[in-house]
Structure formats: C-alpha cells, structure tokens
Design a protein around this motif. Structure first.
Motif, PDB file in Angstrom:
ATOM      1  N   ASN A 136     -11.524   9.913  -0.366  1.00  0.00           N
ATOM      2  CA  ASN A 136     -10.143   9.477  -0.112  1.00  0.00           C
ATOM      3  C   ASN A 136      -9.189  10.636   0.161  1.00  0.00           C
ATOM      4  O   ASN A 136      -7.985  10.428   0.299  1.00  0.00           O
ATOM      5  N   ARG A 192       2.656   1.761  -3.419  1.00  0.00           N
ATOM      6  CA  ARG A 192       1.756   2.156  -4.514  1.00  0.00           C
ATOM      7  C   ARG A 192       1.268   3.598  -4.306  1.00  0.00           C
ATOM      8  O   ARG A 192       1.209   4.380  -5.262  1.00  0.00           O
ATOM      9  N   GLU A 193       0.936   3.925  -3.073  1.00  0.00           N
ATOM     10  CA  GLU A 193       0.463   5.298  -2.821  1.00  0.00           C
ATOM     11  C   GLU A 193       1.588   6.297  -3.041  1.00  0.00           C
ATOM     12  O   GLU A 193       1.370   7.403  -3.556  1.00  0.00           O
ATOM     13  N   ARG A 195       1.922   6.782  -6.747  1.00  0.00           N
ATOM     14  CA  ARG A 195       0.804   7.592  -7.275  1.00  0.00           C
ATOM     15  C   ARG A 195       1.020   9.073  -6.965  1.00  0.00           C
ATOM     16  O   ARG A 195       0.810   9.943  -7.817  1.00  0.00           O
ATOM     17  N   LEU A 249      -4.349  13.941  -5.432  1.00  0.00           N
ATOM     18  CA  LEU A 249      -3.286  13.575  -4.487  1.00  0.00           C
ATOM     19  C   LEU A 249      -2.346  14.755  -4.214  1.00  0.00           C
ATOM     20  O   LEU A 249      -1.599  14.735  -3.233  1.00  0.00           O
ATOM     21  N   HIS A 306       0.848  -1.212   0.000  1.00  0.00           N
ATOM     22  CA  HIS A 306       0.000   0.000   0.000  1.00  0.00           C
ATOM     23  C   HIS A 306       0.876   1.251   0.000  1.00  0.00           C
ATOM     24  O   HIS A 306       0.647   2.182  -0.785  1.00  0.00           O
TER      25      HIS A 306
END
Ligand code: HT7
Ligand code: ZN
Length: 880
Positions: A731, A646-647, A650, A699, A643
């Motif tokens: 999110n 990947r975050e 991103r 993001l 996690h």
C-alpha cells in the motif's frame, strides 16, 4: 425455482429407521447402493400415500421394493424425485445409482478435492448421492461401507465407529463404519484419500476415553497441533460450561482444500476447509490461528447443538447456527480477551449483518420463505442469531440460561425441533415469559433506539426517554416493538458509576444494570441522582440495535477514558471517530480544505501513552471505523469521499502521533524479535499493536519506517509480522521494495496454497489506483484458479468486499468484472457464485449513476442464460 414456505411444513409421510450404504469408488464413476428400512410415519395420518424420494443428478441402475425388482412402470422419475407406491406400512427399498464425483465442481454431494473423495451434504447435498428423504426431520442410523483402490486411497472414513475392514482382489480394500446415533442425511460424510493423521486422546468427564484424529495431506502434518489443542480445549469447555460430553469412541477432522464454507459438523467426522485447520507460526497469521480455534470449537459444539438435537426444517437453521455461534463466541472470549472478542464481533456485525438487514435479501433470523436454502447461511441466521441467544442469556442470567439449555438438551435429545421448542425450554426452566421476545425470530431489520435525557436538579431525578422503531424490510412493512435489553450505567463527573434506583424501587439495584425496553416509547426515571450524570448505554452491545444519543465529542472523550465497561470505552472512541470522519466527508464533498478535529488526535494520544491499557485494546482503539461501516451508516454512500476522509485522518494521525507510535512499534518489535512465536492472547495483543503502529507509521513515508518494515518483513519468524510488513509495502509508494517483497514472498510460498491466498488478498485489497487491472493480471497467475473457492474469495471476494474505491470505480468497470465472474461461476459452483453477489446487491446505497450501473450488471446476469436457483434468487430479489 419455486418459493418454499415455512407455513407449508408437513411432517414426513414415511420414516427411515436404518440406512445401509455401500460406495464403490472408481476414477471415472462411483456406485452407490442404498438399503433403506422404512415405515409409515404414525404422526402423518392414515393410508399409504406415494413415497417421494429426493434425488438429483443420479443414474438409477436398479430399484427394489422388499426384494422385488421394480420395472420402469412401477415408479416415476423426474430430475429431482423418484416416486413409487409402497404396499405395506413397513418396507425396504434397495437402490443402486451411478454418480460422478470426479466431475462435481459444485462441491456439493460427493466430490473430489486434491485427489481425495469427500462429501458436503448440508443442506441438500445428500440427494446428489442417493435417492432419499433428504430433510432434517427424517433421522436414521447409518452403516456405511466404502471400497476403493488401496494404493490411492489408503484411508477410508465415515461417521461413527469403525467396525470392519478388509482387502479385495484387484488392489482394492474396504471399510465399514457404523453410526449408532440417529441423524438426518445432511450429517452424513465419507472420506477416502491418501492422508496422514495426528492422533491424541481425551478423557471425558465420565472417564470415557475418546480417540481424536486430524487427517491432512502428508505435507501438512506439521500444521495440525494448534487445531488438536483447540479441539481438546473445546471438549473440556463444553463439559464445564454446558455439561455436554462427547458420545462416540472416536472424533475425526479431515482437512480438504476445496470447500464452499469453513467447515462441516458431520457426526464424528467433521470435514474442514484446510484454511480452518492448518496453522503454524510461519504460514498462518494470528487471525488465522484464532479462526482455527473458533471453527474447531464451533463444529465440535454442533455435536450437541445441531446433531444430538437437530432442526425440524431448514427455516429453523438458526436453532443450531445462532446457538452454536453464541457458544463458540463465549468459548473464544474465555480462551482470549473477552472485550477484544466482543469488539471484533460487534464491528463485524455492524458492518456486514446490518447491511444485509438493510438490503434486498433482509430476512428474519427464522426466515419464512426461500427459493434456495444455501442462500440462507447468512450473517442474519448466524451472527444475528447468536446475538438473539446472547440477549436471552442477558435477560435470564447465566444460571437460568444453563438450566434452560440443560432442559432443552434433555427434552429434545434425538429429536428434530424448532426455535419455538428452544424458547419453550428456556421459558419452562426460568419462568420468564419470552412471548414478545420471540419477535426477534420473526421480524427482520435492525431496530433503532433513540435515547434522550433530562435531568431535574431540584428533584435529583434523571430520566431517559427511549423510542424504538424498525425500518420496513421486504415483505414486512410494519414492525411491532422488540424486547431490547439495555445494559447501562450512569457516571458522575469523576467517572464513577452511580447507584441505580428507579422510581418505585426502595433501594438501588447495583451500578450497572439491564433495563428491558419493550414499548415503542418508554421512559425510565432514576432517583437520588445528585448531579447531572453521563450515561454509558448499551454496555457490551447488549442488543443488536442502532443506538443514538446526542453525545458531544467531549463527552465521548470522557467515556473513552473513564467508562468501566471496556467495550463502551472502545465504542466511545468509534463514535468520536465517526463524528470526525463524517465532518471530513462533508468537507471533501463541499470541496473544502480537510481539517481534522484535534480532539481525535488528543484522544488517541492518551490511549497510546496509557501503559496500563491492554495492548490489544490500544490496537482496537487506534483502528478507525472501516470504509464498509462508514458506508453502512451513510444514507447515500460517497465512496470517494469516505476513502479520502479516512485516508486523510490516518495520515494526519500518523504525523501527529509519530513519536508515541514509533516508540510503541520499536518496543514491541524488539520483544517479537527476541520471543519465539506463541499463539496466545498476550502475544496476539503485542503483535496487533505493533502492526497497527507500523501501518500508521508507513503513511509518513519516513526512511526509518521503510527500513523497519523491510527489517520486519525479512527477519520475523511468523506470518503475522510478515504479512503486515508485506501489506504496508504493497500500500506504499515504494515501488521497487514492494515489487521485490511480492516476488520473494511468492517464490518462497508458491507451494503453499493457503499462504498464496493471503498474497492474493493483500494485493486485491490494495486501494491504490489501478486495482481492477492488478486483480485481472493476478487471475492469470499460475497459483490462481476459479475452481477453488478459497482462491475466489481471496482475490475476487477481497476486491469487491474490501477494496471499495476500486470496486466502485465511477465507470462501472468493477461491477462489470464482478458480474462476469458470477456468470462464469454460476455454471461451475452456484453456491460460490451467489455468495460473490453481495456487493452488487447493495446498489441502493449509492448515487444515481452507480445505482444504474450496478442494476445493469444485475440485469445482465439475469439475462445471461440458465441461472442456478442460488444466483437467480439473489439477483431477482435484488432487482425487485
Ligand atoms: N453447518 C455447516 C454448514 C455448511 C454448508 C452449508 C451450505 C453449503 C456448504 C456448507 N458447508 C458447511 C457449517 C457450520 O455452520 O458449521
Ligand atoms: Zn455451524
């Protein structure tokens, strides 16, 4: 529960030629009268053995044999069977039973959903309606009469054509339907309710007129047109591509709110989960529109692949399901973007079916044993089964495949047959020997295909060495080599495909071709290769295998730009991203600073800046491999590292690519703002790129992006844009805006159950800390109920299946929660209970501490009391 084996199959002792059913539907019970015109099966040997009828949860009121009323001494009754002794080769059984659809929460057999009566008989639900030979190789004609209170149930439907109707005293009415096609009991259906319908017509290729009706609750009548359009497209496509024509005068679809799966192909009367019928711009996303189109097609296609030619026994389930998934996938590819459809299907297969194939429930496409057949409506039977059909299509080519399917339908029309019969038809029509290929049906597990290369510059030859293997699966330690169709091309330094000539061939055979890998180790040598080429392997994902080739990151970037196979361009990007993400996962595990390989940024920048690429392809290429896929390819999955990596990637990509993402977003949102919603490919493509761009941009936390998300949320005219805007807010760290949007959404859509499902899912999938508490709070929401499978899937399923960091919380709270829900569902709806277990069964993928916690929950379920066969089978196999 006992294990049932394919090797024990025996033909039925008796056959049922005619079935005449009468249903008297009341609020507190239903009476079912069945008249079965039966005879001894001439293929079953001599003598008159006992007749053993299936029946569960039935209250027997009367039983007659050839008009003679039988007394208790004339038959034996258990909780699953009724046994009696026929005295002649031909006879008639009359039975009357009382059942209770009003309290049927398992949604199998006859049950009530939102006030209407409906049925779900596949696989073994008919035995909960009346005593019968409930097995697919017993095929009968059916006439069905239903009677019910006219005011509450103005619409009375069953299979086939309507032949009579009338009124009774006491405000009741009745209707009789006749289905002239012999069918197994699992294709029986009835519906009684207060429904409206949209009607249309279709003229078949032999100029017959067919009435088409889609029945829904009155408030949903404005959401049916897309399904109707999809149905007409499906009917035309099946005529054009498979030469299959519809056979009754009427084809009906009914939407119900409580349904264990997506839909059911009952002859002439398909019953659908409302989520797979209802779609309009304001309430259904692009994905939902595409799902409706695909499921309508799938169920319609079953009329031939499943109904006219059905399965001999449930081990042959993939005969109809794998074939029909392949047919619907090709239909969707023809209606929309072929490459994007393939990418979506492969991503899904590799994440979910490969995990099933590597887990405790792994089974062959044609299983050889089961305890509970409902547990075998799996990704292996459906999606891998479809891949097996696709490989046959690849090996034979489209013309011979069509010849094979024509022969199959002609040879077996009206029969219940096996996967071997299908293969035989393909072999007979094509002359191709599929003996070794059939291992795809009998061996479980995902084959690995390791490829290495050697180039001989002096001889101008290029050699590919291949090694295939397949890991052990439960009950199958050793595997024999598969036939693997490997489609490939060789690219020169400019990205051009080279002519492909194998040693021994007198001339090249095209520039992209299919090699057949049949041995554990094998090599192919190409001649006249003047420079070191770069191979493009397994084009279009030509076989469901795990391929490995030692590509460098630069080579993958080259393939992303130059491969003429669209699927492989995407695949190269995914492999590059996997390499980069695995590097980040390692850095996280070692406590190092995370550093993103700039080549991934550069690769995605060039994708974003390439205006000639299909926008849907750009969106697919921007999507990083999911956490589920990264888990699947790990030996031991480190949930937190996956996690975090990947975050991090991103967020870095969002910062580095802010300009092109923002430009793409604004351009597309501008078009969306000025274009009314259209459910077509080019529009799906524009919105998919717009939405993935927005999710990256958010993001960065920049105020102009928040403003854009809010503008999109409020001003859009469709659910695709609105739900994405809601998801990015949910999110994000913008607490006030998030709370406001969630509240406004629920207020606006509180009366639309399917939209509320999406509201639940978006929150259940939110990976921010505190996921379990949010889900537990949502279970108290007035719109949530454990009685509705869609709600269970939307909240509990989305949490355990998509929110991996929260579900796998190190304290085991996610596991405990899921086990509690399974224990509760086991008592009300065993099929849904068992399907929620998936994430817990994968315990071997995780670290020792999580393994222990997951196992403990499985053991707690096992000890929790009386388990359904559905839950017992999955839990006990997972712990074995
Ligand atoms: N053939 C249908 C299977 C199905 C089903 C099976 C078990 C329990 C409930 C079910 N509802 C529908 C779906 C299909 O593949 O078309
Ligand atoms: Zn199906």
């Amino acid at each position: 529960p006992k294990m049932i084996y394919l090797k024990d199959y025996q033909v039925p002792d008796y056959l049922i030629d005619e079935t005449h059913l009468t249903f008297e539907l009341f609020e507190d019970h239903t009476l079912v009268h069945a008249q079965l015109v039966m005879r001894r099966n001439p293929d079953a040997g001599a003598g008159l053995p006992a007749l053993v009828l299936d029946g569960q949860q039935l209250e027997l009121l009367e039983l007659k044999l050839d008009d003679r009323v039988l007394g208790a001494a004339d038959y034996q009754l258990t909780d699953s069977h009724l046994t009696l002794q026929p005295t002649q080769e031909q006879f008639v059984i009359d039975s009357s039973v009382r059942i209770h659809p009003e309290s049927n929460t398992a949604l199998e057999g006859l049950y009530k959903s939102s006030g209407m009566f409906c049925t779900q008989c596949e696989a073994e639900g008919f035995r909960k309606i009346t005593y019968y030979l409930d097995r697919p190789d017993v095929m009968s004609t059916f006439t069905t009469t239903l009677s019910a209170e006219q005011h509450r149930y103005p619409v009375l439907l069953s299979n086939g054509n309507p032949i009579a109707s009338g009124s009774e005293e006491g405000g009741r009415h009745w209707a009789t339907w006749e289905d002239p096609f012999k069918k197994p009991a699992y294709l029986f259906a009835l519906v009684a309710g207060d429904l409206w319908c949209v009607e249309d017509r279709f003229t078949t290729m032999s100029a017959r007129e067919v009435t088409l009706r889609i029945y829904v609750e009155p408030e949903n009548i404005d959401k049916v047109q897309h399904a109707m359009d999809s149905l007409k497209k499906s009917m035309k496509w099946d005529e054009e591509v498979y030469g299959r024509e519809y056979d009754l005068d009427i084809f009906m679809i009914v939407a119900v709110n409580d349904f264990n799966m997506g839909a059911m192909e009952n002859k002439g009367l398909n019953i659908f989960n409302s989520s797979c019928v209802l779609a309009k711009a304001e309430t259904a996303t692009d994905a939902a529109h595409q799902r409706v189109e695909a499921v309508v097609a799938h169920e319609y296609f079953h009329n031939w692949s499943g109904n006219r030619v059905t399965c001999r026994d449930w081990f042959q389930l993939s005969l109809k399901e794998g074939f029909t998934v392949f047919r619907d996938a090709e239909f969707s590819a023809d209606m929309n973007s072929r490459t994007v459809k393939r990418i979506e299907d492969v991503a899904y297969l590799r994440t979910h079916q490969f995990a099933e194939d590597a887990g405790p429930m792994a089974h062959p496409v044609r299983p050889d044993s089961f305890m509970e057949i409902s547990n075998f409506y799996t990704l292996t039977v459906y999606e891998k089964g479809s891949e097996v059909l696709r490989m046959i299509h690849t090996l034979l080519g489209p013309q011979l495949f069509r010849k094979g399917s024509d022969l199959y339908f002609a040879r077996h029309d009206g029969q219940a047959v096996t996967c071997d019969d299908f293969i035989k038809a393909m072999e007979d029509a094509s002359g191709v020997d599929l003996t070794q290929f059939k291992r795809w049906y009998s061996q479980a597990g995902t084959p690995r295909l390791e490829v290495s290369e050697s180039y001989d510059a002096a001889a101008n030859t290029y050699r590919l060495q291949l090694r295939q293997s397949c890991p052990a699966t439960p009950g199958q330690a050793e595997k024999l080599p598969f036939v693997i169709p490997l489609e490939l091309a060789l690219l020169d330094a400019q990205g051009r495909e080279l002519p492909l000539q194998l040693v021994g061939e007198d001339k090249p055979v095209g520039t992209s071709r299919v090699l057949q890998v049949t041995q554990a180790e094998q090599a192919f040598t190409f001649v006249n290769i003047a420079e070191q080429p770069l191979p493009s392997l397994l084009r279009g994902f030509s076989a469901p295998v795990k391929l490995s080739f030692p590509y460098s990151r630069d080579q993958l970037m080259f393939l992303m730009q130059h491969d003429s196979d669209g699927f492989n361009r995407w695949e190269a990007g995914q492999q590059l991203a996997v390499q980069v993400l695995q590097e980040l996962i390692g850095q996280h595990q070692r406590g190092e600073l995370l550093v993103l390989d700039p080549r991934l940024v550069a690769a995605l920048r060039s994708v974003l800046e390439n205006d000639s690429l299909d926008q849907a392809m750009v969106a697919e290429m921007l999507s990083l491999p999911g956490e589920g896929y990264l888990t699947e390819i790990s030996d031991v999955a480190d949930v937190d590292a996956i996690h975090a990596a990947r975050e991090f990637a991103r967020a870095q990509l969002a910062e580095a690519l802010f300009e092109p993402l923002w430009a793409r977003y604004q351009a597309n949102r501008e078009v969306s703002r000025n274009t009314p919603y259209v459910a077509e490919s080019a529009h799906f493509a524009r919105r998919s790129l717009q939405n993935i761009a927005l999710s990256y941009l958010m993001l960065t936390g920049k105020p102009q992006v928040l403003a854009a998300a809010l503008e999109q949320y409020e001003a859009c005219d469709n659910m695709t844009e609105r739900l994405t805007a809601l998801a990015v807010l949910v999110n994000s760290p913008f607490e006030a805006e998030k709370a406001e949007a969630l509240k406004a959404f629920a207020e606006h859509f509180k009366d639309n159950a399917l939209v509320m499902d999406q509201w639940f899912s978006v929150q259940a999938a939110c990976t921010l800390p505190g996921g379990l508490a949010r889900v537990q709070a949502l279970m108290q929401h007035p719109a949530f109920t454990m009685k509705n499978p869609n709600k269970v899937r939307a909240l509990i399923g989305a949490f355990a299946g998509q929110n991996l960091v929260n579900f796998h919380a190190a304290d085991g709270s996610g596991y405990r929660f899921l086990a509690d829900q399974v224990i509760s569902l086991n008592a009300t709806n065993p099929q849904i209970a068992s399907r929620q277990l998936g994430p817990l069964t994968r315990w071997r993928k995780y670290d020792a501490s999580r393994q222990a916690l997951m196992r403990a929950e499985l053991e707690r379920i096992l000890a929790s009391g009386e388990l359904s066969s559905d839950v017992f089978e999955v839990v006990s196999k997972s712990l074995a």
